[in-house]
Design an enzyme around this catalytic site. Sequence first.
Site, PDB file in Angstrom:
ATOM      1  N   GLY A 230     -13.257 -19.940   1.230  1.00 35.43           N
ATOM      2  CA  GLY A 230     -12.935 -19.134   2.404  1.00 35.43           C
ATOM      3  C   GLY A 230     -14.195 -18.522   2.987  1.00 35.43           C
ATOM      4  O   GLY A 230     -15.237 -18.452   2.316  1.00 35.43           O
TER       5      GLY A 230
ATOM      6  N   ILE B 100      -7.403 -13.762  -4.472  1.00 43.60           N
ATOM      7  CA  ILE B 100      -7.051 -12.562  -3.716  1.00 43.60           C
ATOM      8  C   ILE B 100      -5.562 -12.539  -3.362  1.00 43.60           C
ATOM      9  O   ILE B 100      -5.031 -11.510  -2.997  1.00 43.60           O
ATOM     10  CB  ILE B 100      -7.913 -12.363  -2.448  1.00 43.60           C
TER      11      ILE B 100
ATOM     12  N   GLY C  75      -4.722 -11.376  -7.961  1.00 44.43           N
ATOM     13  CA  GLY C  75      -4.996 -10.715  -6.684  1.00 44.43           C
ATOM     14  C   GLY C  75      -4.607  -9.246  -6.624  1.00 44.43           C
ATOM     15  O   GLY C  75      -5.071  -8.525  -5.736  1.00 44.43           O
TER      16      GLY C  75
ATOM     17  N   THR D  61      -5.541  -3.326   7.826  1.00 45.84           N
ATOM     18  CA  THR D  61      -5.473  -4.724   7.425  1.00 45.84           C
ATOM     19  C   THR D  61      -5.480  -5.598   8.682  1.00 45.84           C
ATOM     20  O   THR D  61      -5.635  -5.096   9.802  1.00 45.84           O
ATOM     21  CB  THR D  61      -4.245  -4.954   6.507  1.00 45.84           C
TER      22      THR D  61
ATOM     23  N   LYS E 122      -9.376  -5.014  11.230  1.00 44.14           N
ATOM     24  CA  LYS E 122     -10.483  -4.467  10.431  1.00 44.14           C
ATOM     25  C   LYS E 122     -11.758  -4.269  11.259  1.00 44.14           C
ATOM     26  O   LYS E 122     -12.498  -3.314  11.040  1.00 44.14           O
ATOM     27  CB  LYS E 122     -10.747  -5.352   9.216  1.00 44.14           C
TER      28      LYS E 122
ATOM     29  N   ARG F 170     -12.733 -24.563   5.096  1.00 43.93           N
ATOM     30  CA  ARG F 170     -12.164 -25.631   5.927  1.00 43.93           C
ATOM     31  C   ARG F 170     -13.042 -25.866   7.163  1.00 43.93           C
ATOM     32  O   ARG F 170     -13.377 -26.997   7.489  1.00 43.93           O
ATOM     33  CB  ARG F 170     -10.741 -25.228   6.319  1.00 43.93           C
TER      34      ARG F 170
ATOM     35  N   SER G 230       0.808  -1.229   0.000  1.00 42.35           N
ATOM     36  CA  SER G 230       0.000   0.000   0.000  1.00 42.35           C
ATOM     37  C   SER G 230       0.840   1.277   0.000  1.00 42.35           C
ATOM     38  O   SER G 230       0.472   2.246  -0.681  1.00 42.35           O
ATOM     39  CB  SER G 230      -0.979  -0.011   1.174  1.00 42.35           C
TER      40      SER G 230
ATOM     41  N   GLY H 127     -12.878 -12.414   6.524  1.00 44.85           N
ATOM     42  CA  GLY H 127     -13.300 -11.052   6.207  1.00 44.85           C
ATOM     43  C   GLY H 127     -13.314 -10.773   4.718  1.00 44.85           C
ATOM     44  O   GLY H 127     -14.271 -10.179   4.197  1.00 44.85           O
TER      45      GLY H 127
ATOM     46  N   ASP I  84     -13.337  -3.164   0.196  1.00 51.94           N
ATOM     47  CA  ASP I  84     -12.843  -4.452  -0.319  1.00 51.94           C
ATOM     48  C   ASP I  84     -13.789  -5.065  -1.354  1.00 51.94           C
ATOM     49  O   ASP I  84     -13.346  -5.541  -2.405  1.00 51.94           O
ATOM     50  CB  ASP I  84     -12.652  -5.449   0.828  1.00 51.94           C
TER      51      ASP I  84
ATOM     52  N   TYR J  74      -1.668 -12.265  -4.081  1.00 50.55           N
ATOM     53  CA  TYR J  74      -0.871 -11.688  -5.173  1.00 50.55           C
ATOM     54  C   TYR J  74       0.636 -11.935  -4.999  1.00 50.55           C
ATOM     55  O   TYR J  74       1.438 -11.403  -5.757  1.00 50.55           O
ATOM     56  CB  TYR J  74      -1.154 -10.195  -5.346  1.00 50.55           C
TER      57      TYR J  74
HETATM   58  P1  ATR Z   1      -9.122 -12.515   5.824  1.00 52.62           P
HETATM   59  O1  ATR Z   1      -9.624 -11.320   6.584  1.00 52.62           O
HETATM   60  O2  ATR Z   1      -7.881 -12.225   5.019  1.00 52.62           O
HETATM   61  O3  ATR Z   1     -10.172 -13.157   5.004  1.00 52.62           O
HETATM   62  P2  ATR Z   1      -9.381 -14.424   7.963  1.00 52.62           P
HETATM   63  O4  ATR Z   1     -10.630 -13.726   8.388  1.00 52.62           O
HETATM   64  O5  ATR Z   1      -8.400 -14.834   8.988  1.00 52.62           O
HETATM   65  O6  ATR Z   1      -8.585 -13.548   6.908  1.00 52.62           O
HETATM   66  O7  ATR Z   1      -9.829 -15.709   7.099  1.00 52.62           O
HETATM   67  C1  ATR Z   1      -8.915 -16.620   6.643  1.00 52.62           C
HETATM   68  C2  ATR Z   1      -9.642 -17.655   5.763  1.00 52.62           C
HETATM   69  O8  ATR Z   1      -8.663 -18.537   5.201  1.00 52.62           O
HETATM   70  C3  ATR Z   1     -10.622 -18.542   6.507  1.00 52.62           C
HETATM   71  O9  ATR Z   1     -11.671 -18.887   5.634  1.00 52.62           O
HETATM   72  C4  ATR Z   1      -9.760 -19.753   6.841  1.00 52.62           C
HETATM   73  O10 ATR Z   1     -10.480 -20.946   7.077  1.00 52.62           O
HETATM   74  P3  ATR Z   1     -11.044 -21.311   8.577  1.00 52.62           P
HETATM   75  O11 ATR Z   1     -12.335 -20.583   8.745  1.00 52.62           O
HETATM   76  O12 ATR Z   1     -11.195 -22.786   8.527  1.00 52.62           O
HETATM   77  O13 ATR Z   1      -9.974 -20.877   9.540  1.00 52.62           O
HETATM   78  C5  ATR Z   1      -8.965 -19.880   5.578  1.00 52.62           C
HETATM   79  N1  ATR Z   1      -7.718 -20.627   5.739  1.00 52.62           N
HETATM   80  C6  ATR Z   1      -6.574 -20.203   6.319  1.00 52.62           C
HETATM   81  N2  ATR Z   1      -5.613 -21.166   6.267  1.00 52.62           N
HETATM   82  C7  ATR Z   1      -6.182 -22.231   5.629  1.00 52.62           C
HETATM   83  C8  ATR Z   1      -5.717 -23.555   5.263  1.00 52.62           C
HETATM   84  N3  ATR Z   1      -4.464 -23.965   5.537  1.00 52.62           N
HETATM   85  N4  ATR Z   1      -6.580 -24.364   4.632  1.00 52.62           N
HETATM   86  C9  ATR Z   1      -7.849 -23.970   4.344  1.00 52.62           C
HETATM   87  N5  ATR Z   1      -8.339 -22.752   4.656  1.00 52.62           N
HETATM   88  C10 ATR Z   1      -7.522 -21.890   5.290  1.00 52.62           C
END
Ligand code: ATR
Length: 274
Positions: free
Chosen positions: A129, A216, A239, A67, A71, A153, A22, A132, A103, A218
């Site tokens: 995912g 998303i 991304g 970030t 947030k 997951r 940024s 956020g 976003d 990059y």
């Molecule tokens: P952001 O604000 O960047 O979206 P976040 O709110 O921490 O970050 O969300 C991270 C996302 O990546 C979640 O959907 C997370 O899955 P969980 O809800 O199961 O935690 C997913 N994520 C992170 N590491 C992962 C992995 N190794 N395998 C699968 N999903 C993953």
Amino acid sequence: MKISAATRVLAIIGNPVAHSLSPIMHNGWFADHGLDAVYVALPLQSEDPVAAIRALGQFGLSGANVTAPYKETAAKAADAADDVVANTLRWAPNGALTAFNTDGAGFVAALTEAAPDWLGRARRVLIIGAGGAAIAIGKALSPNVDAVHFINRTRTNADAAAALLANGHSLRWEDMEQGFAEADLIVQATSLGLEDGAAADWPVGRCRAAAIVAEIVYRPLETQLLARARSRGLLTVDGLGMLIHQGARAFELWFGVRPDALAARRRLIAALRS
Ligand code: ATR
């Protein structure tokens, strides 16, 4: 640029922020527009991050991006917010703090830039995912498509994200192949694919021939998912697009003018290569 006592200060707030792009993006735009302003990275470590963010206004900060992991904190710290999660802060001259989330609109702008006809093509969306970023993208896409499916997951997080949308659904992680096969637009909105991170074995072979695949992540600019989608001839969205367009909207909220997305892309690609 000459920094003086009159120079306005803006920042990215998060932890960590040392690798944020940024500052390069916004300082490049400040130069393009001849603005007497500087954009820095502020790693925030505090027992009371709401108070820390509010204090920045007392020091005269003009604006900030936010970030992970702040947030939600940013939305709470503001006097007014357009969402419970914020990525952009703007202080008025009287110190009043407003929070915005750019976003979702940033993602849609990036998608429109890469696939101008996506509206007619994307009826069913798969978002990988449920964090956020995934929720912001889902909220922005939802009114324009028939269905938004979250696959995550942790299934309960996918259920919670789906419940926020009138046309939201959740899928089990085990149903990834089916999710890929049925989607017109696939959005990878987790940190999977990040350099040094775990790489997932995405079932790209199951995608529809007209599917659009967006990321998303990059770093790297071409993730395994995008490389495999491209080699299948699918339309892809990297991304950087979302990063640039959420930033462009933040810049517009601060300065009232939309900056040059292509100039930012050139600078950021150079920065990623160096
Ligand atoms: P952001 O604000 O960047 O979206 P976040 O709110 O921490 O970050 O969300 C991270 C996302 O990546 C979640 O959907 C997370 O899955 P969980 O809800 O199961 O935690 C997913 N994520 C992170 N590491 C992962 C992995 N190794 N395998 C699968 N999903 C993953």
